[in-house]
Design an enzyme around this catalytic site. Structure first.
Site, short mmCIF file in Angstrom:
data_model
loop_
_atom_site.label_atom_id
_atom_site.label_comp_id
_atom_site.label_asym_id
_atom_site.label_seq_id
_atom_site.Cartn_x
_atom_site.Cartn_y
_atom_site.Cartn_z
CG ASP A 159 26.44 -31.81 10.97
OD1 ASP A 159 26.33 -30.80 10.96
OD2 ASP A 159 27.32 -32.31 10.61
CG ASP A 160 24.27 -33.73 18.48
OD1 ASP A 160 23.73 -34.47 18.33
OD2 ASP A 160 24.25 -33.32 19.80
#
Lengths: 285, 285, 285, 285
Positions: B229-230
């Protein structure tokens, strides 16, 4: 949402859910000849809590109504906050150097959007002294440094107590209020944080947002608590940004968000629409 | 944004900023008799990077144009990606059990919104097998467990290589792709995360959002990278929620956000509008 | 969008589309040693019109650059407007009794959001005289009645000419400007209409919206033309309303819309981002 | 908004305002041992009308509750609509050639978002026949021409009567329904109009919007009435467009708006949240 001739009583109550609460409350008011203007309720099913906001005009204007309702609601096991009809809370605005939220709050107040009295502008700088005085507002300069923080907060508390302040608005006041201050004041403090919390808590959130490359920036109005940027959220909003926006553009666009979000939160608070429980809020809009 | 009769060449380029880049690129095209349909550029002033997206119709349709432009741009010190006119990337959709993004992507594709060929639907479950076949799409069931993850990813990579896939869309595929997979694939993977990143990364973001009491929920489409999620954010959007919304309501409202945000990101990607640099994107919308 | 040390030249041009325009313009600048900061173009395919906004720093600061570019662009068949670097247009604000847009524009101006000089506040009422003077702005009271309209407009035109005003902002000025005035002034006039045009043109739009039961209210900033509320639209926005909102609530919520929409339109205009053609605008944001 | 194990009774009522209504209704339910889950009310102060939506679980499941409540509310002077607990309205979807709203409604229905039974798909074209059958939905082809309009509507009415349809959804059905049809059906018809009404009523609204140069496009879901595009509005939304968007882009972007706005209106209707009065709606969200 309309203005009514006679100021109504407004009660916010919450407590353990049980059958018949809506009926009991409305009945109590009706049997005494009162007229309910608005009644809104909510149940947190998971936690079994009942919340209600009720606005009514009693048959006759007696100071007793408030006390009587409080007693009644307490007997029901509810936790009531009853506002006196037409009461105008006393508000202090805390500011530092950024002035956009300050002007916005004061101009809305002058336009009649907020039913309160602004009794003090408190700042750790002198930047807004003239602006405050031009608006006819008493300005209090209380400088804060790492070394003088405890003293400064003591002075602030003394001032708030003397003026009998009911609400502090942190209009981009760039100091963290200590637990000691919050406990000492013991009344609500509304803060505006310039990010979409819980993203980018802490310092320089627009710089953080720019570094992360988000496509929306946000602002969050919340009650201040001992944990930085972690209090119950009242209102949030966002605005779209692109790769073309540099940090200064985010700051500029963010000012509009901050003004709108803080003003909305203050308005809801002053209209007795916000109930806090745990780390969350119920907003009866 | 309009359709043109002849498919244009589209180039995305970026590299160290220097004076005259806009002139040099447009000149190169003009002198060969080409016609620029769109040209959009951006400078990251802090980092001194120049970005451009240029769309043009060459004088004559020769395969040479693409190679020649690439050589020219490289000599300028730029990093060019030139898409062949009318090329249709091959796309694989990864799904698990939630089907809303899957239907949405496929129906938009059938409606002509995406210039690509969907060549495979890959899933760790059989839930969407029938739906895929009804759409006439080949379905590949590759189960994944903690024990078989490496094997499963090897099978996925083999399939993607055989089908010569250019883009993977994770349409609510609920498995984390390993570095090994991402490196092995070596081409873009677009993921939809059901929160407004960086808030609520990781599992069960709607539950996290409900617990925190936020007033807006979000969805984020980003390129998948090794860090969960980065990856670089392509698109984000939010929807308003209140205390009345329980987790199931957030999930339901979130479905609409996820569909819109993922579809927009995929569309931009397929139209060669997205340039990645560092952990950010430039989106030439 | 970033600030640059040296003020750039900015040109807006439009004219019949033809191949090579992007190359020719960028070349002209490059060959004289200039550096393009931003260049944005648009084609109206239906009407065959080319639009461009280009921002550049010339090799040396000479007054000649502007004249030379104008000549060059005209020879290309284009219609150029070149702004002198660092030029600050002179602005007059027209107001009546509602003061929210007035305060908003002036406070943004003081905060450095608008690169212009506010040289006059003109009003048909005296309500804002003190506020204007507190801001240090010259206030001109020019009463308007049905009988004196022609005289009043003549006085306004005389004032605007004396002050060499470049832009009039109608900040909720509640008088319709005649063709005679608009022709006589001959420069842009930006108006804010308190509805989502073309819905609810004319008087009392919030009342009209309330009667119709719409679920969104809007505001529209446009250039004033001879036809009431029909000029080229620069910016629009909306806010959600429900059955709970009475007309007074629409008016209150509308004030925020009006401020934001007018400020955005003024900002775009002053940054030379708006091109008018026919009854439409191209906004190079 | 949460699911409850036992299906509640839901009543929508409205009538002349009078003191004590909230108390009387909640009392009636409480005294019979019922438990109110939600109660929401509204007063139109100008017109003196009281509106309420109340959702409750009676002490015991008896068919009598519904009848008894109806009688009670009628005696109060109210106009009640009581829905049987767990009742699933029968819905017919009318379509022409555009299929996006059709797929959207059906997929949401399959996902459990709508508590209804879709009993027929009716179309003046055969385009969606296969799609309907793939979903397992009965498809009825009833061609309509200027000459056969009356016959066609008669056939439609016959079908709706046979199937005992409670609600017609016009999912981009491109025929105007006559008064005769609307009166003959006598039950609600929800239409989606592809503009922000009252702007751009009638045909080709995206073309109208493009010609006017608006900066936002909209969609409006409303109950169909005899006057074209003038019925009570249930929901509206907008999306931002720029000069870069041609009519086809507006149409594409509009599809997303139409889907979301229609789905929301249908959902509110099916949850008994919409009360019509005059040409307006109260939506208890």
């Amino acid at each position: 949402m309309s203005a009514t001739e006679v100021a109504p009583h407004i009660c916010l109550l919450h407590g353990p859910d049980q059958p018949g609460l809506v009926a009991k409350v409305s009945n109590w008011i009706f049997e005494r000849g009162g007229n309910i203007l608005h009644a809104d309720q909510h149940r947190d099913v998971e936690q079994g809590i009942f919340f209600q906001r009720v606005e009514w005009i009693p048959a006759s204007e007696s100071a007793d109504e408030q006390t009587a309702f409080k007693r009644f609601a307490t007997e029901l096991g509810m936790n009531p906050e009853v506002s006196a009809p037409g009461a105008r809370p006393k508000v202090a605005i805390f500011v530092s150097k950024a002035d956009h939220c300050f002007h916005d709050i004061v101009l809305r107040w002058k336009a009649g959007e907020f039913a309160c009295d602004i009794v003090a502008v408190v700042s750790n700088h002198r930047v807004m002294e003239e602006a405050a005085r031009n608006y006819g507002l008493p300005f209090h300069h209380i400088p804060v440094s790492a070394a003088t923080k405890v003293e400064a907060e003591t002075a602030q508390l003394k001032l708030l107590a003397e003026l009998d302040v009911d609400l502090v608005i942190m209009a981009r006041y760039m100091q963290v209020l200590s637990d000691r201050f919050l406990d000492g004041f013991g009344k609500p403090v509304i803060n505006i944080h310039h990010s979409f919390l819980p993203a980018f808590a802490g310092g320089r959130p627009y710089h953080q947002a720019h570094t992360r490359g988000v496509k929306l920036i946000g602002a969050t109005a919340h009650y201040a608590t001992a944990v930085l940027d972690d209090g119950p959220i009242i209102q949030q909003d966002v605005a779209r940004v692109t790769h073309r926006h540099e940090v200064n553009d985010l700051i500029r666009k963010g000012r509009d968000l901050e003004k709108l979000v803080l003003a909305q939160a203050v308005r809801w608070h002053l209209e007795h629409r916000v109930l806090v429980y745990g780390n969350k809020t119920v907003v009866f809009d």
